[in-house]
Design a protein around this motif. Structure first.
Motif, mmCIF file in Angstrom:
data_model
loop_
_atom_site.group_PDB
_atom_site.id
_atom_site.type_symbol
_atom_site.label_atom_id
_atom_site.label_comp_id
_atom_site.label_asym_id
_atom_site.label_seq_id
_atom_site.Cartn_x
_atom_site.Cartn_y
_atom_site.Cartn_z
ATOM 1 N N GLN A 98 0.828 -1.206 0.000
ATOM 2 C CA GLN A 98 0.000 0.000 0.000
ATOM 3 C C GLN A 98 0.865 1.260 0.000
ATOM 4 O O GLN A 98 0.555 2.237 -0.697
ATOM 5 N N THR A 103 -3.203 -0.498 -4.641
ATOM 6 C CA THR A 103 -4.479 -0.671 -3.941
ATOM 7 C C THR A 103 -4.533 -1.999 -3.224
ATOM 8 O O THR A 103 -4.103 -3.039 -3.751
ATOM 9 N N PHE A 105 -7.474 -4.389 -1.998
ATOM 10 C CA PHE A 105 -8.890 -4.580 -2.285
ATOM 11 C C PHE A 105 -9.577 -5.306 -1.135
ATOM 12 O O PHE A 105 -9.125 -6.376 -0.709
ATOM 13 N N THR A 114 -14.844 -8.781 -9.864
ATOM 14 C CA THR A 114 -14.486 -7.707 -10.792
ATOM 15 C C THR A 114 -14.823 -8.110 -12.226
ATOM 16 O O THR A 114 -15.314 -7.292 -13.013
ATOM 17 N N TRP A 505 -19.636 -1.550 -2.734
ATOM 18 C CA TRP A 505 -18.286 -2.098 -2.908
ATOM 19 C C TRP A 505 -18.173 -2.833 -4.236
ATOM 20 O O TRP A 505 -17.224 -2.614 -5.000
ATOM 21 N N GLN A 512 -11.329 0.969 -8.980
ATOM 22 C CA GLN A 512 -10.107 0.790 -8.198
ATOM 23 C C GLN A 512 -8.964 0.192 -9.012
ATOM 24 O O GLN A 512 -7.824 0.179 -8.552
ATOM 25 N N ASP A 514 -5.955 -0.347 -11.524
ATOM 26 C CA ASP A 514 -4.982 0.441 -12.271
ATOM 27 C C ASP A 514 -4.866 -0.148 -13.680
ATOM 28 O O ASP A 514 -5.526 -1.153 -14.009
#
Length: 530
Positions: A98, A103, A105, A114, A505, A512, A514
């Motif tokens: 972090q 991130t 999760f 996801t 969420w 969230q 990248d």
């Protein structure tokens, strides 16, 4: 080889094309509160057994991440003893990850969830909300199928729902009433399996209009409607010969359309003999079928569940996965989604040659070196005479509810916290899981504690023989109960605010990601989209 690498280099390895296993060694509560996206849960409490299952090829590079508490160093030593040859520890653990700007999760099965969110954006399946569905049910214009396994269905489901896990619904569609002349709805407890199930069912050629139930049972509860609880699922309807023939044709057309290869038994045999790659073989039929007709070379993994919880079955990124099935529909759908998670899937149709393949030489966990066992009565006598310490290795929630007076809650990752107060006193262990006992006993010996015994029959035997039970609602503390995931844990128990947080969420997962994480999902494109 055991080395330490910084988080930047670790993340580069995770997103490379080669095989790699990324094991998160923290306990369930720690993992669920925040972990790297593609880290696989492998709690240190069950390290050896889980690692052997998740990583059948011990030449695969293995990344280890912990809470920056030294657990990775201990785990690396154990894994090295098991024959893993390429081990790297992420410097600084999850906090270091972090701090490097990456991130963590929340939640579990995050890659699969996801994928569901990405698939919704790409395929835009029709959806129906709870109140509209209720009206359709009353009018007899919709049939609702619950895409979860029977145990989850029994816990709670929308009234009128039929338990038909993802994969099974497409497989049995010709044997199910209400799938030709009514709207077909696929739901779950939240979002993922409803979305994935609806898309897959439509792609497999369901003749009726298909909808995902928006937000599943939680959406139903949030609409002010009551769920049904404690009702067991009916048996799945069997297929007759004509349905099997039709199913094989649909499965073959699906595999051809999406370029999913079908592996012959000879090819599967060659895969399993190829030491340069990781190959895992699964039987994606229902649990009842797999138990009645076991395939020696395959592990049971029902079609819908291996898609929903892939990180609990496969620990190696980009591994080769063979999916065994009788007709090919369940394997084809699972392969369709697993490819999008970055794996290399194959369908294998069951025949006598496939059934004849032997079980692979599964590497076993390290032996415990022999654990002395003691009956409950002499154990209690020693405890009452202050001649021993009792470490309770059950879950923190079980310990809080009741434990034998004098017991101390312990977990393998933090043994040093309780052993340091034990002195030279012998130690007794109670647990619900032999894997946990073996690991703790191994570590205790490594700490110089030789006088260790396991109570036969565990906590229940001590109580049966007169052990006095007490409760401790605050012991262990929330901070110490690292095995319990507190994050919206009560969303299925009527806490509507937890349901709202959970759904927020899920819908927030894509934001969230990248760039590297987004590219890791090899999303199938909808040919009908603009």
């Amino acid at each position: 080889m055991i080395r330490t690498i910084d988080p930047v280099d670790a993340k580069t390895l995770v997103h490379a094309e080669g095989e790699i296993a990324f094991l998160d060694l923290r306990e369930a509560g720690q993992f669920g509160e925040g972990h790297p996206l593609f880290a696989v849960p492998c709690p240190y409490s069950r390290l050896e057994t889980l690692a052997a299952s998740l990583i059948p090829n011990r030449d695969v590079p293995v990344l280890l991440i912990d809470a920056s508490d030294g657990v990775s160093d201990r785990a690396a030593g154990h894994l090295s003893a098991l024959g893993f040859r390429d081990l790297a520890i992420v410097e600084g653990g999850a906090p270091g990850w972090q701090a490097a700007g990456y991130t963590l999760f929340k939640g579990i099965n995050v890659p699969s969830k996801t994928l569901g969110e990405l698939a919704e954006h790409e395929w835009q399946p029709q959806q129906v909300d709870a109140l509209t569905l209720q009206k359709w049910q009353a009018a007899g214009t919709a049939t609702l199928f619950d895409g979860r396994p029977p145990a989850e269905y029994a816990n709670m489901h929308v009234p009128g729902a039929i338990c038909m896990p993802n994969g099974e619904l497409a497989y049995r569609v010709d044997a199910l009433a209400g799938t030709h002349d009514r709207n077909v709805i696929v739901g779950c407890a939240g979002r993922t399996r409803g979305i994935i199930g609806a898309i897959g069912l439509e792609l497999m050629g369901c003749p009726a209009p298909v909808f995902a139930m928006r937000n599943g049972t939680q959406g139903w509860a949030l609409a002010g409607l009551d769920l049904e609880r404690g009702v067991e699922a009916d048996h799945f309807p069997p297929l007759d010969g004509a349905a099997r023939v039709a199913g094989r044709k649909r499965a073959a057309a699906f595999a051809e359309r999406w370029e999913i290869p079908v592996a012959s038994p000879a090819t599967v045999r060659s895969f399993l003999g190829d030491a340069s790659r990781t190959t895992v073989v699964f039987d994606v039929r229902s649990g009842v079928e797999a138990a009645a007709d076991p395939v020696r070379c395959a592990r049971p993994a029902p079609s819908g569940h291996i898609v929903q919880a892939t990180d609990q079955y496969v620990g190696v990124r980009h591994a080769r996965i063979v999916l065994c099935d009788d007709v090919g529909i369940r394997a084809g759908l699972a392969a369709f989604w697993l490819r999008q998670l970055g794996f290399e899937p194959f369908i294998a149709l069951l025949d006598e040659d496939l059934r004849a393949l032997p079980a692979p030489d599964a590497p076993s966990a390290a032996a415990s070196g022999g654990i002395f066992r003691i009956a409950a009565v002499p154990a209690l006598e020693k405890l009452r005479a202050n001649e021993t310490r009792l470490f309770d290795l059950r879950s923190s929630r079980s310990f809080r509810r009741n434990h034998v007076e004098g017991a101390v809650w312990a977990t393998r990752a933090r043994l040093d916290r309780v052993v340091s107060t034990a002195g030279p006193t012998p130690i007794l262990l109670v647990a619900d899981d032999d894997d946990i006992v073996r690991g703790v006993a191994r570590d205790l010996r490594g700490m110089g504690v030789e006088d260790v015994a396991v109570v036969e029959g565990g906590h229940a035997a001590l109580v049966d023989q007169g052990g006095h039970q007490i409760a401790s609602p605050d012991d262990p503390s929330d901070a110490d109960a690292i095995d319990f995931l507190d994050f919206v844990h009560d969303r299925h128990d009527g806490n509507l605010e937890s349901s709202r947080r959970y759904l927020d969420w899920e819908t927030g997962l894509i934001a969230q990601l990248d760039a590297d994480e987004r590219r890791a999902f090899r999303l199938a494109r909808n040919p009908d989209s603009a």
